[in-house]
Design an enzyme around this catalytic site. Structure first.
Site, mmCIF file in Angstrom:
data_model
loop_
_atom_site.group_PDB
_atom_site.id
_atom_site.type_symbol
_atom_site.label_atom_id
_atom_site.label_comp_id
_atom_site.label_asym_id
_atom_site.label_seq_id
_atom_site.Cartn_x
_atom_site.Cartn_y
_atom_site.Cartn_z
ATOM 1 N N LYS A 135 -4.778 -9.252 3.498
ATOM 2 C CA LYS A 135 -4.273 -8.099 2.748
ATOM 3 C C LYS A 135 -2.944 -7.687 3.361
ATOM 4 C CE LYS A 135 -5.445 -5.376 -0.672
ATOM 5 N NZ LYS A 135 -6.359 -5.631 -1.815
ATOM 6 N N ASP A 175 -2.117 -5.033 -6.006
ATOM 7 C CA ASP A 175 -3.139 -4.035 -5.673
ATOM 8 C C ASP A 175 -2.508 -2.697 -6.081
ATOM 9 O OD1 ASP A 175 -5.869 -3.833 -4.101
ATOM 10 O OD2 ASP A 175 -4.685 -2.174 -3.337
HETATM 11 P P1 NDP Z 1 -2.938 0.827 -9.806
HETATM 12 O O1 NDP Z 1 -1.798 1.109 -8.934
HETATM 13 O O2 NDP Z 1 -2.736 0.096 -11.085
HETATM 14 O O3 NDP Z 1 -3.710 2.180 -10.162
HETATM 15 C C1 NDP Z 1 -4.206 2.986 -9.156
HETATM 16 C C2 NDP Z 1 -4.854 4.208 -9.783
HETATM 17 O O4 NDP Z 1 -5.559 4.922 -8.786
HETATM 18 C C3 NDP Z 1 -3.835 5.188 -10.363
HETATM 19 O O5 NDP Z 1 -4.426 5.893 -11.415
HETATM 20 C C4 NDP Z 1 -3.563 6.089 -9.162
HETATM 21 O O6 NDP Z 1 -3.073 7.379 -9.507
HETATM 22 C C5 NDP Z 1 -4.955 6.199 -8.576
HETATM 23 N N1 NDP Z 1 -4.855 6.462 -7.141
HETATM 24 C C6 NDP Z 1 -4.238 5.693 -6.211
HETATM 25 N N2 NDP Z 1 -4.322 6.247 -4.998
HETATM 26 C C7 NDP Z 1 -4.984 7.405 -5.178
HETATM 27 C C8 NDP Z 1 -5.387 8.430 -4.307
HETATM 28 N N3 NDP Z 1 -5.102 8.377 -2.994
HETATM 29 N N4 NDP Z 1 -6.098 9.472 -4.842
HETATM 30 C C9 NDP Z 1 -6.386 9.529 -6.171
HETATM 31 N N5 NDP Z 1 -6.017 8.585 -7.052
HETATM 32 C C10 NDP Z 1 -5.336 7.542 -6.555
HETATM 33 O O7 NDP Z 1 -3.989 0.043 -8.868
HETATM 34 P P2 NDP Z 1 -5.241 -0.835 -9.300
HETATM 35 O O8 NDP Z 1 -5.844 -0.343 -10.548
HETATM 36 O O9 NDP Z 1 -4.821 -2.249 -9.193
HETATM 37 O O10 NDP Z 1 -6.217 -0.569 -8.066
HETATM 38 C C11 NDP Z 1 -7.232 0.436 -8.098
HETATM 39 C C12 NDP Z 1 -8.300 0.092 -7.078
HETATM 40 O O11 NDP Z 1 -8.870 -1.184 -7.392
HETATM 41 C C13 NDP Z 1 -7.816 -0.037 -5.624
HETATM 42 O O12 NDP Z 1 -8.847 0.396 -4.762
HETATM 43 C C14 NDP Z 1 -7.614 -1.542 -5.454
HETATM 44 O O13 NDP Z 1 -7.713 -1.944 -4.110
HETATM 45 C C15 NDP Z 1 -8.807 -2.049 -6.276
HETATM 46 N N6 NDP Z 1 -8.728 -3.437 -6.719
HETATM 47 C C16 NDP Z 1 -7.680 -3.881 -7.473
HETATM 48 C C17 NDP Z 1 -7.659 -5.197 -7.919
HETATM 49 C C18 NDP Z 1 -6.596 -5.702 -8.821
HETATM 50 O O14 NDP Z 1 -6.716 -6.851 -9.275
HETATM 51 N N7 NDP Z 1 -5.571 -4.940 -9.141
HETATM 52 C C19 NDP Z 1 -8.713 -6.148 -7.532
HETATM 53 C C20 NDP Z 1 -9.804 -5.557 -6.807
HETATM 54 C C21 NDP Z 1 -9.785 -4.253 -6.401
HETATM 55 P P3 NDP Z 1 -1.505 7.699 -9.360
HETATM 56 O O15 NDP Z 1 -0.861 6.988 -10.520
HETATM 57 O O16 NDP Z 1 -1.406 9.168 -9.407
HETATM 58 O O17 NDP Z 1 -1.080 7.133 -8.031
HETATM 59 O O1 2IT Z 2 -8.674 -6.253 -3.720
HETATM 60 C C1 2IT Z 2 -8.497 -7.303 -4.374
HETATM 61 O O2 2IT Z 2 -9.379 -8.160 -4.503
HETATM 62 C C2 2IT Z 2 -7.188 -7.491 -5.007
HETATM 63 N N1 2IT Z 2 -6.344 -6.601 -4.935
HETATM 64 C C3 2IT Z 2 -6.875 -8.780 -5.706
HETATM 65 C C4 2IT Z 2 -6.459 -9.825 -4.721
HETATM 66 C C5 2IT Z 2 -5.963 -11.116 -5.330
HETATM 67 O O3 2IT Z 2 -5.553 -11.960 -4.522
HETATM 68 O O4 2IT Z 2 -5.979 -11.300 -6.544
#
Ligand code: NDP
Ligand code: 2IT
Length: 454
Positions: A135, A175
């Site tokens: 990461k 992420d």
């Molecule tokens: P994005 O940046 O697309 O969206 C993040 C969302 O979460 C936004 O709505 C953001 O609000 C909110 N957010 C972020 N930080 C905070 C905080 N500290 N408090 C409250 N709300 C918060 O990210 P993703 O959708 O990609 O990721 C969301 C989660 O999913 C994370 O935990 C990530 O690690 C996990 N994840 C993502 C993967 C992926 O493929 N993208 C894969 C597996 C897990 P705001 O716009 O106000 O910041």
């Molecule tokens: O937390 C996760 O699994 C991710 N943000 C996706 C990682 C990836 O390599 O696609």
């Protein structure tokens, strides 16, 4: 009597391990939490399987292979110099090249990336694909920056990161704060420096090696996982009311798949609060959210203004009655009190789209109430799984159709569910936390044993 004794011994084992970890990694609270959650399942298993104990496999798995921390300097639109920190934690490459996302968020620190890298090792093992865990990211805040500023930051970040990664070495992805815009800027810079067109990042645009369904994969996969948990109990998502947090990549495609399986979603959130839409988020409203968040980069409160629903500032959506909760924003967003409230309101299942969104105390409230609890390393593994399939397609220099990739995603989520059932079934309850931790552990641990002491 003997069960009580074993239990005491187990909790003493965990306490001893975690207290040593805390001493060696001071101040890294999220990392301590992630290790403790895994230790609670894995240490008792290791006691029963001394080959892992003798070789100190779990001790080794809690120390990253290496950590790279670097300075990132870039110039803002006013010509002012800016300085950020860049990180890449290459945690474990026993079963394949390092693989895991990059997060750009002002709150991150070393402990955040170590927790995420540690979790990624187990998650990637569960996908059935050959990927190690890593990461990284930066304390850079993309909010309020122009496209040109984001481009200059991404180029500066990659100007150091490029020397540590490679298609067979370490393959980053997105992420929080890193989506297709950022991945494109970073891929362009990698190619410019290196002159290699390889699958060094995933989540790429479709025109330059990206996989169909990668954008949707984490949210879709999480909903498939919850559907599997419910099916296992003779139930399904159809007709269920769901509460979703976040409104970014994971939240958006969670909503899309819940709707296609006949469920209803009544909330969305961002870091400023949540909206409650009792009549349900429709596909048309979801299109508005995608444009709002991905193009205009606005606030979720605009949804409330546009569709005439209520906005609740500075709180998560966990007080809203639901059958299923999909925490899809960030770590530790469901604390003990939220979990109690969800259980009290009749919540029967939780699918963790975000990484570690529930505190350890929250998890024990859910398991105590026999709620179906899909932990992040299992439930959100669909994203990295399709990243793995993007790597395969890049190596073969071909592209699979949407249908082919989505079918493979469904099969992988089913397989992860089966692994959890195999290792986590206790009477008539499946402890998915235990199942995911043990299944993820075995594959990496057996491989490390095979390599000897390295
Ligand atoms: P994005 O940046 O697309 O969206 C993040 C969302 O979460 C936004 O709505 C953001 O609000 C909110 N957010 C972020 N930080 C905070 C905080 N500290 N408090 C409250 N709300 C918060 O990210 P993703 O959708 O990609 O990721 C969301 C989660 O999913 C994370 O935990 C990530 O690690 C996990 N994840 C993502 C993967 C992926 O493929 N993208 C894969 C597996 C897990 P705001 O716009 O106000 O910041
Ligand atoms: O937390 C996760 O699994 C991710 N943000 C996706 C990682 C990836 O390599 O696609």
């Amino acid at each position: 009597m003997s069960t009580t004794l074993t239990k005491k011994t187990n909790s003493a084992l965990v306490e001893e391990f975690v207290s040593d970890l805390k001493k060696k990694n001071p101040g890294e609270n999220e990392f301590h939490q992630a290790v403790q959650e895994v230790a609670e399942s894995v240490l008792p298993f290791i006691e029963e399987n001394p080959k892992y104990k003798i070789a100190k496999i779990f001790e080794r798995m809690t120390v990253p292979d290496r950590i790279v921390i670097f300075r990132v300097c870039w110039e803002d639109d006013n010509g002012v110099a800016q300085v950020n920190r860049g990180y890449r934690i290459q945690f474990n490459n026993a079963i394949g090249p390092y693989k895991g996302g990059l997060r750009f968020h002002p709150s991150v620190n070393l402990g955040t990336f170590k927790f995420l890298g540690f979790e990624q090792v187990f998650k990637n093992s569960l996908t059935t694909l050959p990927m190690g865990g890593a990461k990284g990211g930066s304390d850079f805040d993309p909010k309020g920056k122009t496209d040109n500023e984001v481009m200059r930051f991404c180029q500066a970040f990659m100007t150091e990161l490029y020397r540590h990664i490679g298609a067979d070495v370490d393959v980053p992805a997105g992420d929080i704060g890193v989506g297709s815009r950022e991945v494109s800027y970073m891929f362009g810079q990698y190619k410019r420096i290196n002159n290699h067109f390889t699958g060094v990042l995933t989540g790429k645009g479709i025109n330059f090696g990206g996989s169909l369904i990668r954008t949707e994969a984490t949210g879709y996969g999480c909903v498939y996982f919850v559907e599997e948990m419910l099916n296992h109990r003779g139930d399904s998502i159809k007709g269920k009311t769901c509460v979703v947090s976040g409104s970014g990549n994971v939240a958006q495609y969670t909503v899309e798949k819940v709707l296609s399986l006949g469920g209803k979603v009544v909330t969305l959130s961002d870091s400023s609060g949540f909206i409650y839409d009792p009549s349900g988020v429709t596909l048309e409203k979801l299109e508005f959210v995608k444009e709002l968040k991905d193009v205009r980069r606005g606030r979720i409160s605009e949804y409330a203004e546009k569709f005439g629903v209520e906005f609740f500032p500075n709180q998560g959506p966990w007080s809203i009655r639901c059958d299923i909760a999909f925490p899809s924003a960030t770590q530790n967003e469901i604390v003990e009190e939220d979990a109690r409230q969800l259980v009290k309101n009749g919540c029967i299942a939780v699918g963790e789209g975000a990484n570690m969104p529930t505190t350890i105390e929250g998890i024990s409230i859910f398991s105590g109430a026999k709620v179906l609890f899909g932990p992040s390393k299992a439930a959100n593994a669909g994203g990295v799984a399709i990243s793995g399939l993007e790597m395969s397609q890049n190596s073969m220099r071909l592209r699979w159709t949407r249908e082919e990739v989505e079918e493979k995603l469904k099969t992988i989520m089913k397989d992860i569910h089966n692994q959890c059932v195999e290792h986590g079934t206790d009477g008539d309850y499946v402890d998915y936390v235990k199942g995911a931790n043990i299944a993820g552990f075995i594959k990496v641990a057996d491989t490390m044993l095979a390599y000897g002491i390295i």
